[in-house]
Design an enzyme around this catalytic site. Structure first.
Site, PDB file in Angstrom:
ATOM      1  N   ASP A 157       0.942  -1.191  -0.042  1.00 21.21           N
ATOM      2  CA  ASP A 157      -0.210  -0.252  -0.255  1.00 21.21           C
ATOM      3  C   ASP A 157       0.972   1.305   0.108  1.00 21.21           C
ATOM      4  OD1 ASP A 157      -3.288   0.523   0.828  1.00 21.21           O
ATOM      5  OD2 ASP A 157      -1.770   2.232   1.196  1.00 21.21           O
ATOM      6  N   ASN A 196     -12.612  -3.362   2.689  1.00 25.63           N
ATOM      7  CA  ASN A 196     -13.585  -2.231   2.814  1.00 25.63           C
ATOM      8  C   ASN A 196     -14.673  -2.471   1.423  1.00 25.63           C
ATOM      9  OD1 ASN A 196     -12.176  -1.112   4.919  1.00 25.63           O
ATOM     10  ND2 ASN A 196     -10.820  -0.266   3.801  1.00 25.63           N
ATOM     11  N   GLY A 230     -16.364   2.239   3.715  1.00 25.20           N
ATOM     12  CA  GLY A 230     -15.091   3.290   3.611  1.00 25.20           C
ATOM     13  C   GLY A 230     -14.194   2.728   2.303  1.00 25.20           C
ATOM     14  N   HIS A 271     -10.280  -5.239  -3.421  1.00 24.65           N
ATOM     15  CA  HIS A 271      -8.963  -5.625  -2.926  1.00 24.65           C
ATOM     16  C   HIS A 271      -9.137  -6.107  -1.446  1.00 24.65           C
ATOM     17  CE1 HIS A 271      -9.987  -1.206  -2.517  1.00 24.65           C
ATOM     18  NE2 HIS A 271      -9.366  -1.376  -1.356  1.00 24.65           N
ATOM     19  N   LEU A 272      -8.171  -6.943  -1.096  1.00 22.35           N
ATOM     20  CA  LEU A 272      -8.008  -7.318   0.430  1.00 22.35           C
ATOM     21  C   LEU A 272      -6.600  -6.515   0.764  1.00 22.35           C
ATOM     22  CD1 LEU A 272      -7.898 -11.158   0.841  1.00 22.35           C
ATOM     23  CD2 LEU A 272     -10.116  -9.592   1.316  1.00 22.35           C
ATOM     24  N   HIS A 273      -7.016  -5.966   2.061  1.00 22.59           N
ATOM     25  CA  HIS A 273      -5.635  -5.399   2.744  1.00 22.59           C
ATOM     26  C   HIS A 273      -5.297  -6.474   3.615  1.00 22.59           C
ATOM     27  CE1 HIS A 273      -6.765  -1.011   2.369  1.00 22.59           C
ATOM     28  NE2 HIS A 273      -8.084  -1.572   2.134  1.00 22.59           N
TER      29      HIS A 273
HETATM   30  P1  5GP Z   1      -9.843   1.278   0.392  1.00 20.11           P
HETATM   31  O1  5GP Z   1     -10.092   2.494   1.154  1.00 20.11           O
HETATM   32  O2  5GP Z   1     -10.480   1.478  -1.007  1.00 20.11           O
HETATM   33  O3  5GP Z   1     -10.103  -0.164   1.165  1.00 20.11           O
HETATM   34  O4  5GP Z   1      -8.411   1.410   0.295  1.00 20.11           O
HETATM   35  C1  5GP Z   1      -7.606   1.855  -0.700  1.00 20.11           C
HETATM   36  C2  5GP Z   1      -6.138   1.766  -0.495  1.00 20.11           C
HETATM   37  O5  5GP Z   1      -5.364   2.002  -1.825  1.00 20.11           O
HETATM   38  C3  5GP Z   1      -5.744   2.812   0.529  1.00 20.11           C
HETATM   39  O6  5GP Z   1      -5.058   1.891   1.508  1.00 20.11           O
HETATM   40  C4  5GP Z   1      -4.542   3.551  -0.470  1.00 20.11           C
HETATM   41  O7  5GP Z   1      -3.635   3.935   0.559  1.00 20.11           O
HETATM   42  C5  5GP Z   1      -4.142   2.573  -1.490  1.00 20.11           C
HETATM   43  N1  5GP Z   1      -3.727   3.323  -2.720  1.00 20.11           N
HETATM   44  C6  5GP Z   1      -4.507   4.239  -3.143  1.00 20.11           C
HETATM   45  N2  5GP Z   1      -3.657   4.627  -4.327  1.00 20.11           N
HETATM   46  C7  5GP Z   1      -2.728   3.960  -4.601  1.00 20.11           C
HETATM   47  C8  5GP Z   1      -1.557   3.672  -5.485  1.00 20.11           C
HETATM   48  O8  5GP Z   1      -1.574   4.350  -6.366  1.00 20.11           O
HETATM   49  N3  5GP Z   1      -0.735   2.632  -5.058  1.00 20.11           N
HETATM   50  C9  5GP Z   1      -0.711   2.010  -3.914  1.00 20.11           C
HETATM   51  N4  5GP Z   1       0.134   0.909  -3.854  1.00 20.11           N
HETATM   52  N5  5GP Z   1      -1.603   1.981  -3.103  1.00 20.11           N
HETATM   53  C10 5GP Z   1      -2.685   2.803  -3.314  1.00 20.11           C
END
Ligand code: 5GP
Length: 120
Positions: free
Chosen positions: A33, A91, A97, A104-106
Site C-alpha cells: 500500500d 472495505n 469506507g 482488494h483485500l488489505h
Molecule cells: P480502500 O479504502 O479502497 O479499502 O483502500 C484503498 C487503498 O489503496 C488505500 O489504503 C490507499 O492507500 C491505497 N492506494 C491508493 N492509491 C494507491 C496507489 O496508487 N498505489 C498503491 N500502492 N496504493 C494505493
C-alpha cells in the site's frame, strides 16, 4: 455499480502506474500500500474487473475465487506474518469506507492491531 476501468488499481494492472509488487500469478496481483497503516500493509487484488467484495463474491468464477483465497494465504505466509498474526480486511462500498472501486483485500501486520472497528 459498473466497473470503471480508469480506477487506480486497473492502471496498476495495466502497468500504467508502478507498484511495489509482492506477488503475481494468473489471477492475482499483490503490492505494498502506498500509505501503509501498519508496518506491513499489502493489497491483494484480482486481475478480473470486479468492483468490490460484493461483486467478486457474486460474479467471479470458482477458479478465480479459489485462486484469490489461496494466493492471499500464501502471500501472508511468504511475508512471514502467519506466526504472530495479521488482519485481512475488505472495505466494501460507502459505509465500508472503500475508496478504490476495484476489489482488494488489505493485509495488515507487524504490530498488535487492536480492536476490529474504531468507534465513531
Ligand atoms: P480502500 O479504502 O479502497 O479499502 O483502500 C484503498 C487503498 O489503496 C488505500 O489504503 C490507499 O492507500 C491505497 N492506494 C491508493 N492509491 C494507491 C496507489 O496508487 N498505489 C498503491 N500502492 N496504493 C494505493
Amino acid at each position: 455499480m459498473a466497473y470503471d476501468s480508469n480506477n487506480i488499481f486497473a492502471k496498476i494492472l495495466r502497468g500504467e502506474i508502478p507498484c511495489k509488487k509482492v506477488y503475481e500469478d494468473d489471477h492475482v496481483l499483490a503490492f505494498h500500500d502506498i500509505n501503509p497503516q501498519a508496518p506491513i500493509h499489502v493489497l491483494v487484488i484480482p486481475k478480473g474487473a470486479y468492483v468490490s467484495w460484493d461483486d467478486f463474491s457474486a460474479k467471479a468464477s470458482a477458479d478465480e475465487i479459489a485462486g484469490f483465497v489461496r494466493a492471499a494465504g500464501k502471500i501472508a505466509r511468504d511475508l512471514g506474518v502467519d506466526r504472530k498474526g495479521y488482519r485481512v480486511l475488505a472495505n466494501t462500498g460507502a459505509d465500508g469506507g472503500q475508496e478504490v472501486p476495484h476489489f482488494h483485500l488489505h493485509i495488515f501486520a507487524g504490530r498488535p492491531l487492536g480492536r476490529m472497528v474504531q468507534k465513531p
